[in-house]
Write an enzyme that holds these catalytic residues in place. Structure first.
Site, PDB file in Angstrom:
ATOM      1  CG  HIS A  78      -1.442   1.268   1.544  1.00 45.24           C
ATOM      2  ND1 HIS A  78      -2.906   1.824   0.753  1.00 45.24           N
ATOM      3  CD2 HIS A  78      -1.203   2.240   2.478  1.00 45.24           C
ATOM      4  CE1 HIS A  78      -3.046   3.048   1.108  1.00 45.24           C
ATOM      5  NE2 HIS A  78      -2.079   3.295   2.407  1.00 45.24           N
ATOM      6  CG  ASP A 108       7.168  16.786 -26.597  1.00 45.80           C
ATOM      7  OD1 ASP A 108       7.671  16.331 -25.351  1.00 45.80           O
ATOM      8  OD2 ASP A 108       6.230  16.387 -27.346  1.00 45.80           O
ATOM      9  CB  SER A 174      11.717   9.194 -10.742  1.00 43.86           C
ATOM     10  OG  SER A 174      10.336   8.605 -10.338  1.00 43.86           O
ATOM     11  CD  GLU A 259       9.555   9.982  -2.768  1.00 40.74           C
ATOM     12  OE1 GLU A 259      10.269  10.011  -3.330  1.00 40.74           O
ATOM     13  OE2 GLU A 259       8.262   9.773  -3.247  1.00 40.74           O
ATOM     14  CE1 TYR A 261      10.995  18.049   3.671  1.00 36.38           C
ATOM     15  CE2 TYR A 261       8.933  19.107   3.221  1.00 36.38           C
ATOM     16  CZ  TYR A 261       9.836  18.714   4.352  1.00 36.38           C
ATOM     17  OH  TYR A 261       9.804  18.660   5.564  1.00 36.38           O
ATOM     18  CG  HIS A 306      12.518  14.388  11.089  1.00 33.27           C
ATOM     19  ND1 HIS A 306      12.518  15.493  10.170  1.00 33.27           N
ATOM     20  CD2 HIS A 306      11.477  13.490  10.478  1.00 33.27           C
ATOM     21  CE1 HIS A 306      12.035  15.230   8.936  1.00 33.27           C
ATOM     22  NE2 HIS A 306      11.257  13.978   9.320  1.00 33.27           N
ATOM     23  CE  LYS A 335       4.633  26.925  -1.578  1.00 34.56           C
ATOM     24  NZ  LYS A 335       4.875  27.854  -2.634  1.00 34.56           N
ATOM     25  NE  ARG A 454       4.023   3.741  10.945  1.00 33.78           N
ATOM     26  CZ  ARG A 454       4.610   4.144  10.043  1.00 33.78           C
ATOM     27  NH1 ARG A 454       5.661   4.911  10.538  1.00 33.78           N
ATOM     28  NH2 ARG A 454       4.716   4.021   8.758  1.00 33.78           N
TER      29      ARG A 454
END
Lengths: 536, 284, 207
Positions: A78, A108, A174, A259, A261, A306, A335, A454
Site C-alpha cells: 500500500h 515538447d 523518475s 521524497e 517534499y 527525525h 506559502k 503501527r
C-alpha cells in the site's frame, strides 16, 4: 488566411496510428495521459489494499486476514503503490509532462524519446512490485524495508529482491524524467520568459526534479547494498559480519525525507495556479513563493534523522534534527499566508478546483502542526511508531497531496479532454471524499496518542472505538473514490465542450491560450513573451 | 499557568471515562481515549507537559488559519467583491509572517530542548534491567540480582484469566521497584524491535549487535503496559510489555522468589526454539 | 545537430554525472560512516588505542559494568567474569569474559561491541581485546577472554559526560560465516594464554 490557419490546425492535430501513438509516444501530452491513467489504475490497487486493511482493523480480533505475513505485505505494498505509483506519476509524470511545456511555451520536452522510456519503466516497476507481493511470501517489511528484517535471514526467497528491482526500475524512471524536466525548464522557455516569470507550477516541478535527481540515487545505492547483502555475501547492514543496520536507516531516510517534499511540492504548484485563477488575482509575493519552495527543498536534505529519533542517536544529534526540522515550518508558513493573501481582496469563485484548493490549505495546516509535535525529539518519544504518525503523514500526503491532484484534475481536465466535468456530481464527489478522509484519519490521532502502535493486524480492545470510526471513514472515502471515476467517465463521454479558456481572466498561463482539447502539437513556434507583464 | 489549565481539559475528558480508581495504578489505553496516557515517571511528566504545551500552540494556529479562511470566503467571494484588487506585495506583511513563525518556533524549541537534555541526564542507577527482543517475545535479565532471567510471552486469548487485558498480558511480567532509578539495557537477538511503555515515556529500539541504554524511575506501584514498536515480522503486534512496579520491600521479596523460580539457565537457546516453532504457524 | 539539441545534450550529461556522483557518495558513506563513528565516538564507539600511552592516572574513579550477549545462532555460553570494576581514570584495567562452546563441533565467533551511555565513547579506550579477531573454539572448549582498557580523565572535563558515574561495556558474539573450521586450526586457547601472560606482565610492570 483562414485556409492557412485551418491547414496549420490540421497539421498540429495530425496524430500517429494507434499503436505507434500509444506504445512509442514521443508526445508530452500523450505521455502525460499515459501517466495519469497508470496513476488511476494504481490508485485502485493501492486503495483496495488500504480498504482491506481497514476492513480487518474495523473491529478487535482477527476476522479476515489471519495470515499476518500477508497483512504486513499489504501494509508494505500500500505504501509503495501510493507513493511511487499514484502520487509521483500523477503529479510529475502526468501534470508535469502535460503542462510544463505548455506553460513555458515549448513544443515538447527536451528528450521526447527518453520521456517515453520513463513512462514504460514506471509501468514495468508497477508490475514488478505487484509480482513481489504475489511471489514467495511477499515483502512484509513496511515501505522502509529495514534490515535485518529485510535481510535474507528473515525474508528468504525472492520477494524482497523483486521489490528492490521494482524500486530500481521506478527510480530510474523518475531520474530520467527529472533530467528531462530540468533541461526542458532551463533551456526551452519561450523568449522573454525569464526564470522569474515562469508560473509557480513550473517552479514547483523544477525543484521537485532537482530533489529527485539528488535523492533517488541514494535510494538506488542503498537498495543495491541490500540486494548484495541478500544475495552476494556482502555485509553492509549485517552486524554479524561488521555491518550496521543503522546505516540503512540513514541512507533510506536521506532519500526518504526529500521524497516527501517531492510528493508535496507539485501540489503546492498546482494550488498556486488554482488559487490565483479562482481569486482572479496574481499570486501574492511570487518571489517569496518561489524561494520558499527552494528553501523547503534545500532544508529537506538535512533533516532526515527525525525519522530515527528512537534508534539511539546522541542527544546533540537529536537536538540538531529537532531544530532543523522545525525550520521548515517557516517557508511553509510563508506559502500558506501568501495563498491567503492572494485570496484577500480577490473575487473568489467556488468552482470545484477551488474547493479542493481551499480544503488543501486547511488540511495541510492540520497535518503540518502534528508534524511540529513529531519534529520535537522529546515529544516524539511517545508518538514514534504509533498511529499519530500514521495520521500525520496521511493528512499531509493522503489528504493534502491527493487533494492537490484532484484540484489539478478538475482544473485541467477541460484543457486535456476538451470536455467539462458535471458540476453537481463533482461537488458531491468533493464533499463525500472530504468527509470520508477526515473521518478516516482524524480519529487515528487519538488512537496514536493513546499508544496504539503501527503495522499491527489486531489491537488491544481499548482502541476499538477510534478504529471502528476510522474504518467507517474508509468506507465513505471508497464511495468518494468511486464517485470520482463516475465523474471521469461522464466527463469523457458526455461532458460539455469547453472554450479554450474556460476559467476567464484569472487563468493567465500559456496553456489557456491554446485550444481545448490541446492540439497534438502546440507552440511549434515559440510565443514571444518579451515585454509581457511579469508573473510577479 | 495556562499550560496547567489546558492540561485539565484532556485530564477532565479522561476522567469522564475512567473507571473507579483501584488501589493500584493500571496504565494502558482506555476506550475512546483522547489524549496521552497519564505520565508515571519523571521523564514522562516532562514529555506530557511538553505535549500539552505544543497542543495549545497548534490548536491556536489551526483556528487562526480557519478563521482567516472563513473571513476571506465571506468577504471576498465573487458576489461580495466583484472586482479583484491587484495587490501582490506588502513588505511589512511578508516580514511579519516570516518573523512571527520564527518566534513561535523559538518559543517551542526552548522547552523542548530542555526536556530532551533532561531525559538524557543519566542519574546514577541503583539497578539494571536487561531487555532482549526476540521474534516474538521479550527476555528479561537482572544482572544485579544473580542473573535472574526469563522470557515474557503473550498469553493467548483462550488462556486469558479474568481481568487480564487481551493482547497485553504476558506469562511473566517484568518486576521493578518503585521510586528507583533503573538502568535499562536494550538489545535484540534477531531483528530490530522497540521496547515501549507510553506511560513511562520509554521507547527505544532494540538492535542486534548493539546495546542501547536509557533509564526509568516509576512513580507509583501498579501495572504498566506497552507494545513492541518496530515492525519485526509476523507477530509484531503480539509481543506486549507488562511491567509490575512494586514498593521496594515487596520487590525484594519477589527477587528472592524469582531467584528460585528462574534459576539462571546459562544462555541456552531452549526457549527460542520453542517460540520459533509456534511462530512458524502464521496464525496466533 | 542544432545548437539547442547540443545545449540540451550537454546539460543532460552534467545531470547524469550528478546522479552518478550521488550514487558514488552513497557507497562512500559506508567507510565514511564507520570513520565518523570512530573519530567522534558517536554510537558508543570506543576508541581503539592498541599502543596508547595512557594519560596520567587521576584519583577520581568511575564504575564500569559488563554485559555479554550471544546471538542464538552461535552455540556458546558467553559471560563476563565480573559484574563491574571501579577504576581510577587513566588507569589501565584488565577484565575477563569467558566463552564456552556448548556444541560438539568447532565454531568461529566474531564480536561486536559498544559502550553506553553513547556519549562516553570518545573517552573509553580499548588497549587490547578479543574483539579484534575471530575466535575459534573447539567443541566443549572454555576460554577466558581478556579486555584491557582505560577511561580518559578528560571525561570529567566534558560538560556532557561529567555526570556519568557508570559505563557499561557490552559485547555481542555472532557466528562467523566461515563455518568450515577444521581442528587443524591453531589452538586458540594457547594463544590466549600466551597473550594473557603478556598482558599480566605489562600490568605487573606498570605498577
Amino acid at each position: 488566411m483562414a485556409n492557412e490557419a485551418a491547414a496549420h490546425d490540421h497539421h498540429d492535430d495530425h496524430k500517429p496510428a494507434f499503436w505507434t501513438r500509444w506504445l512509442c509516444s514521443t508526445n508530452h501530452k500523450d505521455i502525460g495521459t499515459l501517466y495519469l491513467a497508470t496513476s488511476m489504475i494504481a490508485a485502485i490497487v493501492g486503495g483496495l489494499m488500504s480498504w482491506y486493511l481497514r476492513l480487518e482493523l474495523a473491529e478487535p480480533g482477527i476476522q479476515f486476514i489471519d495470515d499476518f505475513q500477508f497483512y504486513n505485505v499489504l501494509v508494505t505494498a500500500h505504501g509503495f503503490v501510493m507513493v511511487f505509483f499514484v502520487v509521483m506519476p500523477a503529479m510529475i509524470g502526468g501534470f508535469g509532462n502535460w503542462f510544463v511545456p505548455l506553460m513555458i511555451g515549448a513544443p515538447d520536452m527536451a528528450f521526447p524519446r527518453m520521456n517515453n522510456i520513463s513512462f514504460w519503466l514506471l509501468a514495468a516497476g508497477l508490475i514488478l512490485l505487484i509480482m513481489s507481493a504475489l511471489i514467495g511470501d511477499g515483502p512484509g517489511t513496511g515501505w522502509t524495508v529495514y534490515p535485518p528484517l529485510s535481510s535474507s535471514d528473515f525474508h528468504p526467497g525472492p520477494s524482497v529482491d523483486f521489490g528492490i528491482l521494482a524500486l530500481h526500475v521506478a527510480g530510474a524512471s523518475s531520474i530520467l524524467g527529472a533530467i528531462n524536466l530540468i533541461v526542458t525548464i532551463f533551456n526551452m522557455r519561450a523568449p522573454g520568459m525569464t526564470i522569474h516569470r515562469m508560473p509557480l507550477f513550473v517552479w514547483a516541478i523544477l525543484i521537485t526534479a532537482i530533489l529527485l535527481l539528488l535523492a533517488l540515487p541514494v535510494l538506488a545505492g542503498a537498495l543495491t547494498m541490500l540486494l548484495t547483502d541478500r544475495n552476494f555475501g556482502t555485509a553492509f547492514f549485517n552486524p554479524a559480519e561488521g555491518g550496521d543496520p543503522i546505516l540503512w536507516q540513514h541512507l533510506f531516510w536521506f532519500f526518504g525525507h526529500p521524497e516527501v517534499y517531492i510528493i508535496i511540492l507539485p501540489a503546492f504548484g498546482i494550488i498556486s495556479q488554482v488559487i490565483s485563477t479562482f481569486s482572479r488575482k496574481p499570486i501574492f509575493g511570487y518571489l517569496g513563493m518561489a524561494y520558499a519552495m527552494s528553501a523547503i527543498g534545500v532544508v529537506g536534505f538535512v533533516v532526515w534523522a527525525h525519522h530515527m529519533y528512537t534508534v539511539g542517536l546522541s542527544v546533540d544529534t537529536r537536538a540538531y534534527f529537532t531544530a532543523a526540522t522545525m525550520v521548515i515550518a517557516v517557508p511553509t508558513g510563508i506559502k500558506i499566508f501568501s495563498w491567503l493573501a492572494t485570496m484577500w481582496g480577490g473575487s473568489i469563485k467556488l468552482e470545484v478546483p477551488m474547493l479542493y484548493a481551499l480544503a488543501f490549505i486547511f488540511l495541510f495546516v492540520v497535518g503540518g502542526v502534528t508534524g511540529i509535535t513529531l519534529a520535537n525529539a522529546s515529544a516524539d518519544l511517545v508518538m514514534h511508531d504509533t498511529y499519530y504518525v500514521v495520521a500525520h503523514f496521511h493528512y499531509v500526503m493522503g489528504l493534502a497531496a491527493i487533494l492537490g491532484m484532484f484540484s489539478g484534475f478538475y482544473y485541467w481536465i477541460g484543457k486535456m479532454s476538451g470536455r467539462q466535468y458535471p458540476q453537481a456530481l463533482s461537488k458531491l464527489q468533493f464533499w463525500v471524499f472530504i468527509i470520508g478522509v477526515n473521518i478516516l484519519f482524524f480519529p487515528q490521532h487519538f488512537s496514536g496518542l493513546a499508544g496504539m502502535p503501527r503495522r499491527i493486524p489486531d489491537y488491544p480492545d481499548a482502541y476499538a472505538g477510534w478504529n471502528y470510526l476510522s474504518s467507517v471513514g474508509a468506507l465513505i472515502t471508497a464511495v468518494g473514490t468511486i464517485l470520482f471515476f463516475v465523474v471521469l467517465w461522464k466527463t469523457l463521454r458526455s461532458g460539455e465542450k469547453v472554450a479554450d479558456n474556460q476559467w476567464g481572466e484569472g487563468a493567465t498561463t500559456l496553456e489557456w491560450t491554446v485550444a481545448s482539447p490541446a492540439p497534438f502539437h502546440t507552440f511549434e513556434d515559440s510565443p514571444d513573451m518579451t515585454g509581457k507583464a511579469p508573473a510577479e | 499557568m495556562l499550560k496547567r489549565l489546558f492540561a485539565l481539559i484532556p485530564a477532565g475528558v479522561l476522567g469522564l471515562f475512567a473507571s473507579v480508581a483501584n488501589a493500584d495504578t493500571v496504565m494502558r489505553s482506555k476506550p475512546w481515549q483522547l489524549w496521552l496516557q497519564d505520565p508515571k515517571s519523571p521523564s514522562a511528566e516532562a514529555v506530557y507537559d511538553l505535549n500539552v504545551y505544543l497542543l495549545v500552540i497548534e490548536v491556536v494556529i489551526v483556528l487562526f488559519v480557519l478563521a482567516l479562511m472563513c473571513y476571506i470566503l465571506l468577504r471576498f467571494n465573487e458576489k461580495a467583491n466583484p472586482v479583484p484588487s491587484k495587490t501582490t506585495h506588502n513588505t511589512l506583511l511578508e516580514v511579519v509572517w516570516t518573523a512571527v513563525p520564527i518566534l513561535i518556533l523559538v518559543v517551542i524549541a526552548v522547552p523542548s530542548l530542555k526536556a530532551l537534555y533532561l531525559a538524557d541526564h543519566t542519574t546514577d542507577a541503583e539497578m539494571t534491567l536487561k531487555v532482549t527482543g526476540n521474534q516474538w517475545y521479550w527476555s528479561y535479565t537482572y544482572p544485579d540480582h544473580d542473573e535472574i532471567e526469563f522470557d515474557s510471552i503473550i498469553i493467548e486469548e483462550e488462556d486469558l484469566k479474568e481481568g487480564q487485558p487481551r493482547l497485553l498480558s504476558v506469562d511473566n511480567p517484568v518486576y521493578l521497584p518503585v521510586g528507583t532509578n533503573v538502568r535499562l539495557l536494550l538489545s535484540s537477538n534477531d531483528v530490530i524491535h522497540n521496547w515501549a511503555v507510553p506511560s513511562l515515556a520509554i521507547k527505544l529500539d532494540t538492535m542486534p549487535g548493539r546495546t542501547n541504554e536509557t533509564w526509568v524511575s516509576i512513580n507509583e506501584p501498579g501495572d504498566y503496559y506497552g507494545m513492541c514498536s518496530e515492525l519485526c515480522g509476523v507477530n509484531h503486534g503480539f509481543m506486549p510489555i507488562h511491567i509490575k512496579a512494586l514498593p521496594k520491600e515487596e520487590f525484594a521479596k519477589w527477587v528472592a522468589k524469582a531467584k528460585v523460580e528462574f534459576a539462571s539457565n546459562d544462555n541456552a537457546p531452549k526457549s527460542t526454539t520453542v517460540r520459533l516453532a509456534k511462530a512458524d504457524v502464521a496464525t496466533r | 545537430m542544432s545548437k539547442r539539441v547540443q545545449k540540451n545534450g550537454r546539460f543532460a550529461f552534467i545531470l547524469f554525472a550528478l546522479v552518478g556522483g550521488m550514487i558514488g557518495l552513497s557507497f562512500a558513506s559506508v567507510p565514511l560512516y564507520r570513520l565518523f563513528c570512530q573519530v567522534t565516538g558517536y554510537g558508543g564507539t570506543p576508541q581503539i588505542q592498541a599502543e596508547a600511552e595512557p594519560p596520567s592516572v587521576s584519583e577520581r574513579v568511575i564504575k564500569v559494568q559488563f554485559d555479554a550477549n550471544t546471538n542464538p545462532k552461535l552455540p556458546w555460553r558467553f559471560k563476563p567474569l565480573q559484574r563491574e570494576v571501579t577504576v581510577k581514570l587513566g588507569e589501565e584495567a584488565l577484565v575477563f569474559f569467558e566463552a564456552e562452546n556448548l556444541s560438539d563441533k568447532s565454531t568461529m565467533g566474531r564480536a561486536t561491541f559498544n559502550v553506553t551511555p553513547y556519549k562516553v565513547g570518545l573517552y573509553f579506550n580499548k588497549v587490547d581485546c578479543f574483539c579484534f579477531d575471530e575466535q575459534v573454539l573447539k567443541a566443549g572448549q572454555v576460554v577466558p577472554m581478556p579486555v584491557q582498557f582505560f577511561v580518559d580523565p578528560e571525561i570529567f572535563d566534558d560538560p556532557t559526560t561529567k555526570e556519568v558515574k557508570t559505563i557499561t561495556l557490552s559485547y555481542t558474539f555472532f557466528q562467523a560465516e566461515d563455518e568450515t573450521v577444521s581442528d587443524n586450526v591453531t589452538d586458540r586457547s594457547t594463544e590466549v594464554e600466551v597473550s594473557l601472560r603478556a598482558v599480566a606482565r605489562d600490568v605487573v610492570n606498570t605498577f
